[in-house]
Design a protein around this motif. Sequence first.
Motif, PDB file in Angstrom:
ATOM      1  N   MET A 104      41.074  21.638  45.689  1.00 24.65           N
ATOM      2  CA  MET A 104      40.710  22.714  46.624  1.00 24.65           C
ATOM      3  C   MET A 104      41.498  22.594  47.921  1.00 24.65           C
ATOM      4  SD  MET A 104      38.431  24.598  45.219  1.00 24.65           S
ATOM      5  CE  MET A 104      36.847  25.227  45.746  1.00 24.65           C
ATOM      6  N   LEU A 105      42.073  23.700  48.316  1.00 25.64           N
ATOM      7  CA  LEU A 105      42.826  23.734  49.573  1.00 25.64           C
ATOM      8  C   LEU A 105      41.869  23.994  50.729  1.00 25.64           C
ATOM      9  CD1 LEU A 105      45.629  23.953  51.074  1.00 25.64           C
ATOM     10  CD2 LEU A 105      45.452  26.411  50.671  1.00 25.64           C
ATOM     11  N   LYS A 106      42.026  23.173  51.781  1.00 20.85           N
ATOM     12  CA  LYS A 106      41.212  23.379  52.984  1.00 20.85           C
ATOM     13  C   LYS A 106      41.927  24.362  53.899  1.00 20.85           C
ATOM     14  CE  LYS A 106      38.145  19.702  54.324  1.00 20.85           C
ATOM     15  NZ  LYS A 106      38.389  18.277  54.445  1.00 20.85           N
ATOM     16  N   VAL A 107      41.219  25.394  54.321  1.00 24.72           N
ATOM     17  CA  VAL A 107      41.835  26.368  55.220  1.00 24.72           C
ATOM     18  C   VAL A 107      40.994  26.507  56.485  1.00 24.72           C
ATOM     19  CG1 VAL A 107      42.832  28.666  55.397  1.00 24.72           C
ATOM     20  CG2 VAL A 107      42.525  27.630  53.147  1.00 24.72           C
ATOM     21  N   GLU A 108      41.612  26.177  57.603  1.00 23.67           N
ATOM     22  CA  GLU A 108      40.912  26.356  58.878  1.00 23.67           C
ATOM     23  C   GLU A 108      41.374  27.666  59.494  1.00 23.67           C
ATOM     24  OE1 GLU A 108      41.154  23.247  61.772  1.00 23.67           O
ATOM     25  OE2 GLU A 108      40.676  21.723  60.260  1.00 23.67           O
TER      26      GLU A 108
ATOM     27  N   ASP B  58      40.386  27.697  45.974  1.00 17.54           N
ATOM     28  CA  ASP B  58      40.986  27.146  44.769  1.00 17.54           C
ATOM     29  C   ASP B  58      42.263  27.920  44.442  1.00 17.54           C
ATOM     30  OD1 ASP B  58      41.614  25.920  42.481  1.00 17.54           O
ATOM     31  OD2 ASP B  58      39.941  26.721  41.291  1.00 17.54           O
ATOM     32  N   THR B  59      43.399  27.290  44.689  1.00 21.63           N
ATOM     33  CA  THR B  59      44.684  27.973  44.447  1.00 21.63           C
ATOM     34  C   THR B  59      45.172  27.742  43.022  1.00 21.63           C
ATOM     35  OG1 THR B  59      45.873  26.046  45.247  1.00 21.63           O
ATOM     36  CG2 THR B  59      45.396  27.761  46.856  1.00 21.63           C
ATOM     37  N   GLU B  60      44.423  27.044  42.253  1.00 24.22           N
ATOM     38  CA  GLU B  60      44.782  26.691  40.869  1.00 24.22           C
ATOM     39  C   GLU B  60      46.177  26.072  40.817  1.00 24.22           C
ATOM     40  OE1 GLU B  60      44.379  30.287  38.647  1.00 24.22           O
ATOM     41  OE2 GLU B  60      42.261  30.508  39.159  1.00 24.22           O
ATOM     42  N   GLY B  61      46.498  25.367  41.858  1.00 26.75           N
ATOM     43  CA  GLY B  61      47.777  24.658  41.895  1.00 26.75           C
ATOM     44  C   GLY B  61      48.993  25.545  42.050  1.00 26.75           C
ATOM     45  N   LYS B  62      48.776  26.847  42.292  1.00 26.47           N
ATOM     46  CA  LYS B  62      49.931  27.746  42.412  1.00 26.47           C
ATOM     47  C   LYS B  62      50.456  27.746  43.839  1.00 26.47           C
ATOM     48  CE  LYS B  62      47.877  30.999  39.308  1.00 26.47           C
ATOM     49  NZ  LYS B  62      47.140  32.240  39.441  1.00 26.47           N
ATOM     50  N   ASP B  63      51.767  27.982  43.940  1.00 25.95           N
ATOM     51  CA  ASP B  63      52.368  28.062  45.280  1.00 25.95           C
ATOM     52  C   ASP B  63      52.243  29.504  45.788  1.00 25.95           C
ATOM     53  OD1 ASP B  63      53.635  27.489  47.590  1.00 25.95           O
ATOM     54  OD2 ASP B  63      55.641  27.294  46.729  1.00 25.95           O
ATOM     55  N   LEU B  64      51.034  29.868  46.206  1.00 29.97           N
ATOM     56  CA  LEU B  64      50.779  31.239  46.667  1.00 29.97           C
ATOM     57  C   LEU B  64      51.387  31.465  48.048  1.00 29.97           C
ATOM     58  CD1 LEU B  64      46.995  31.352  45.748  1.00 29.97           C
ATOM     59  CD2 LEU B  64      48.892  32.323  44.425  1.00 29.97           C
ATOM     60  N   MET B  65      51.412  32.707  48.429  1.00 36.96           N
ATOM     61  CA  MET B  65      51.776  33.027  49.804  1.00 36.96           C
ATOM     62  C   MET B  65      50.511  32.921  50.665  1.00 36.96           C
ATOM     63  SD  MET B  65      54.977  33.672  49.897  1.00 36.96           S
ATOM     64  CE  MET B  65      56.283  33.941  48.692  1.00 36.96           C
ATOM     65  N   VAL B  66      50.700  32.691  51.945  1.00 39.27           N
ATOM     66  CA  VAL B  66      49.556  32.557  52.849  1.00 39.27           C
ATOM     67  C   VAL B  66      48.692  33.823  52.817  1.00 39.27           C
ATOM     68  CG1 VAL B  66      48.897  32.319  55.272  1.00 39.27           C
ATOM     69  CG2 VAL B  66      50.710  30.887  54.334  1.00 39.27           C
ATOM     70  N   LEU B  67      49.353  34.975  52.682  1.00 36.97           N
ATOM     71  CA  LEU B  67      48.574  36.220  52.647  1.00 36.97           C
ATOM     72  C   LEU B  67      47.630  36.264  51.436  1.00 36.97           C
ATOM     73  CD1 LEU B  67      47.975  38.967  53.934  1.00 36.97           C
ATOM     74  CD2 LEU B  67      49.806  39.947  52.548  1.00 36.97           C
ATOM     75  N   ASP B  68      48.086  35.721  50.296  1.00 40.88           N
ATOM     76  CA  ASP B  68      47.211  35.666  49.118  1.00 40.88           C
ATOM     77  C   ASP B  68      45.948  34.878  49.428  1.00 40.88           C
ATOM     78  OD1 ASP B  68      49.132  37.029  47.618  1.00 40.88           O
ATOM     79  OD2 ASP B  68      50.181  35.160  47.139  1.00 40.88           O
ATOM     80  N   VAL B  69      46.125  33.782  50.146  1.00 36.97           N
ATOM     81  CA  VAL B  69      44.969  32.952  50.514  1.00 36.97           C
ATOM     82  C   VAL B  69      44.046  33.746  51.433  1.00 36.97           C
ATOM     83  CG1 VAL B  69      44.258  30.854  51.736  1.00 36.97           C
ATOM     84  CG2 VAL B  69      46.244  30.805  50.206  1.00 36.97           C
TER      85      VAL B  69
ATOM     86  N   GLU C  48      43.640  36.929  51.525  1.00 34.71           N
ATOM     87  CA  GLU C  48      42.937  37.923  50.709  1.00 34.71           C
ATOM     88  C   GLU C  48      41.783  37.284  49.939  1.00 34.71           C
ATOM     89  OE1 GLU C  48      43.450  40.982  51.037  1.00 34.71           O
ATOM     90  OE2 GLU C  48      45.577  41.441  51.373  1.00 34.71           O
ATOM     91  N   MET C  49      42.022  36.043  49.442  1.00 33.24           N
ATOM     92  CA  MET C  49      40.946  35.341  48.725  1.00 33.24           C
ATOM     93  C   MET C  49      39.781  35.045  49.670  1.00 33.24           C
ATOM     94  SD  MET C  49      43.489  32.826  46.631  1.00 33.24           S
ATOM     95  CE  MET C  49      42.507  31.994  45.398  1.00 33.24           C
ATOM     96  N   LEU C  50      40.124  34.668  50.915  1.00 37.41           N
ATOM     97  CA  LEU C  50      39.073  34.390  51.896  1.00 37.41           C
ATOM     98  C   LEU C  50      38.292  35.666  52.216  1.00 37.41           C
ATOM     99  CD1 LEU C  50      40.840  32.052  54.486  1.00 37.41           C
ATOM    100  CD2 LEU C  50      39.280  31.426  52.629  1.00 37.41           C
ATOM    101  N   LYS C  51      39.025  36.755  52.328  1.00 38.19           N
ATOM    102  CA  LYS C  51      38.408  38.036  52.664  1.00 38.19           C
ATOM    103  C   LYS C  51      37.421  38.453  51.567  1.00 38.19           C
ATOM    104  CE  LYS C  51      38.480  42.177  54.870  1.00 38.19           C
ATOM    105  NZ  LYS C  51      38.172  42.388  56.294  1.00 38.19           N
ATOM    106  N   ALA C  52      37.767  38.134  50.322  1.00 40.11           N
ATOM    107  CA  ALA C  52      36.869  38.460  49.216  1.00 40.11           C
ATOM    108  C   ALA C  52      35.570  37.663  49.318  1.00 40.11           C
ATOM    109  CB  ALA C  52      37.568  38.191  47.882  1.00 40.11           C
ATOM    110  N   LYS C  53      35.693  36.442  49.837  1.00 39.69           N
ATOM    111  CA  LYS C  53      34.513  35.580  49.987  1.00 39.69           C
ATOM    112  C   LYS C  53      33.706  35.961  51.213  1.00 39.69           C
ATOM    113  CE  LYS C  53      36.013  31.023  48.457  1.00 39.69           C
ATOM    114  NZ  LYS C  53      36.099  29.665  48.959  1.00 39.69           N
ATOM    115  N   ASP C  54      34.420  36.261  52.294  1.00 43.49           N
ATOM    116  CA  ASP C  54      33.799  36.477  53.594  1.00 43.49           C
ATOM    117  C   ASP C  54      34.383  37.755  54.195  1.00 43.49           C
ATOM    118  OD1 ASP C  54      33.024  36.494  56.220  1.00 43.49           O
ATOM    119  OD2 ASP C  54      33.591  34.403  56.650  1.00 43.49           O
ATOM    120  N   ALA C  55      33.666  38.837  53.985  1.00 41.30           N
ATOM    121  CA  ALA C  55      34.208  40.150  54.367  1.00 41.30           C
ATOM    122  C   ALA C  55      34.327  40.331  55.870  1.00 41.30           C
ATOM    123  CB  ALA C  55      33.340  41.253  53.774  1.00 41.30           C
ATOM    124  N   SER C  56      33.722  39.420  56.635  1.00 42.31           N
ATOM    125  CA  SER C  56      33.779  39.587  58.095  1.00 42.31           C
ATOM    126  C   SER C  56      35.125  39.156  58.677  1.00 42.31           C
ATOM    127  CB  SER C  56      32.651  38.785  58.753  1.00 42.31           C
ATOM    128  OG  SER C  56      32.957  37.402  58.685  1.00 42.31           O
TER     129      SER C  56
END
Lengths: 123, 234
Positions: free
Chosen positions: B1-5, B25-36, B38-46
């Motif tokens: 799990m990637l920690k994101v502050e 959870d990036t599933e070990g992929k080298d995502l772009m920061v924007l993808d991360v 978007e994943m956070l936004k899906a979890k926390d819409a605020s």
Amino acid sequence: MVTTATSFGRNGVADWIIQRFTALVLASYTLFWVAFFFITPEINYTIWQELFSQLWMRIFTLLALLSIAAHGWIGLWGVVTDYLTTRMMGSTGLVLRMLVLGIYAIVTIAYLVWGIEILWGAK
Amino acid sequence: MLKVEVYRYNPETDKTPYMKTYEVDTEGKDLMVLDVLEMLKAKDASLSFRRSCREGVCGSDGVNISGKNGLACITPLSSCVKNNKLVLRPLPGLPVIRDLVIDMSQFYAQYRKIEPFLQNDTPAPAIERLQSPEDRAKLDGLYECILCACCSTSCPSFWWNPDKFVGPAGLLQAYRFLADSRDSANEKRLNGLSDPFSVFRCHGIQNCVSVCPKGLNPTRAIGHIRNMLLHSAT
Ligand code: SF4
Ligand code: SF4
Ligand code: FES
């Protein structure tokens, strides 16, 4: 603009040129002294007196003094208009700026007058 | 799990900004920061941030990524994650509206100041103003700017005087028009830049160069403007 009024040349181009020119003067003055101490085996009063009795040396030294004054003023003005701004501190910024620059001006003018007196006053 | 502050601030409910830690959870992929994001936004819409093109073209998702300004959409995690941790803050130096969204009025005000449009008083030719390929080439490295503000918000001189120093982005565009053979307003443009702040607050630290996501070099453009100012003054 209040801040612009205190800039040395009242214009960025002039300030920039003065800053570079005075830097060159100060660098050559420093180099001169390094070289002088290097090539003069023993420095005594006579040598010192002889050096400063020459007009070019007095003018060179005066130029260096004036350069320190101008260089320091422009530099300090740049620093205080970065960190003591009216935008961040309100009128306190202006007061602090004037205070810092005022102290610098008094000290510098005192040294300048003193320096001229030493250069041309001594017999 | 990637920690994101992530820097969080909602002026309506928060007294002060704070850092919130998420796990992704990036599933070990080298995502772009924007993808991360978007994943956070899906979890926390605020969570608020800007983005549009998601391919480095629009310039809307400039953020401070683990201490360095950049576009979230084209910054891969591999280039910015240290010790399994990613830190996201708004671009520094400008007022925060909410979370990663900043108020760019000051930045645009400086852009407006340099009059970023072609000016030519001579009668317009029947079809178009022509330019030689050599003259056109002078605009390379200048016109590509997408006004993402990564450079200006990494510049200390812009932090201290955003109201007086044009900043690297604005100056790059100022030079883009100064260098354009079809523009005839050079004298007026230079007059507007000769005060001690607009251009001369640049101390050549090159923070701007090191962050520009388009690989542009504002410091070099600023050097050209300074030479033009010196020439016109002597
Ligand atoms: S010069 Fe580069 S960093 Fe600055 S606004 Fe333009 S694209 Fe962004
Ligand atoms: S080179 Fe100039 S414009 Fe670029 S970051 Fe440094 S001071 Fe700012
Ligand atoms: S979303 Fe458009 S530049 Fe990143």
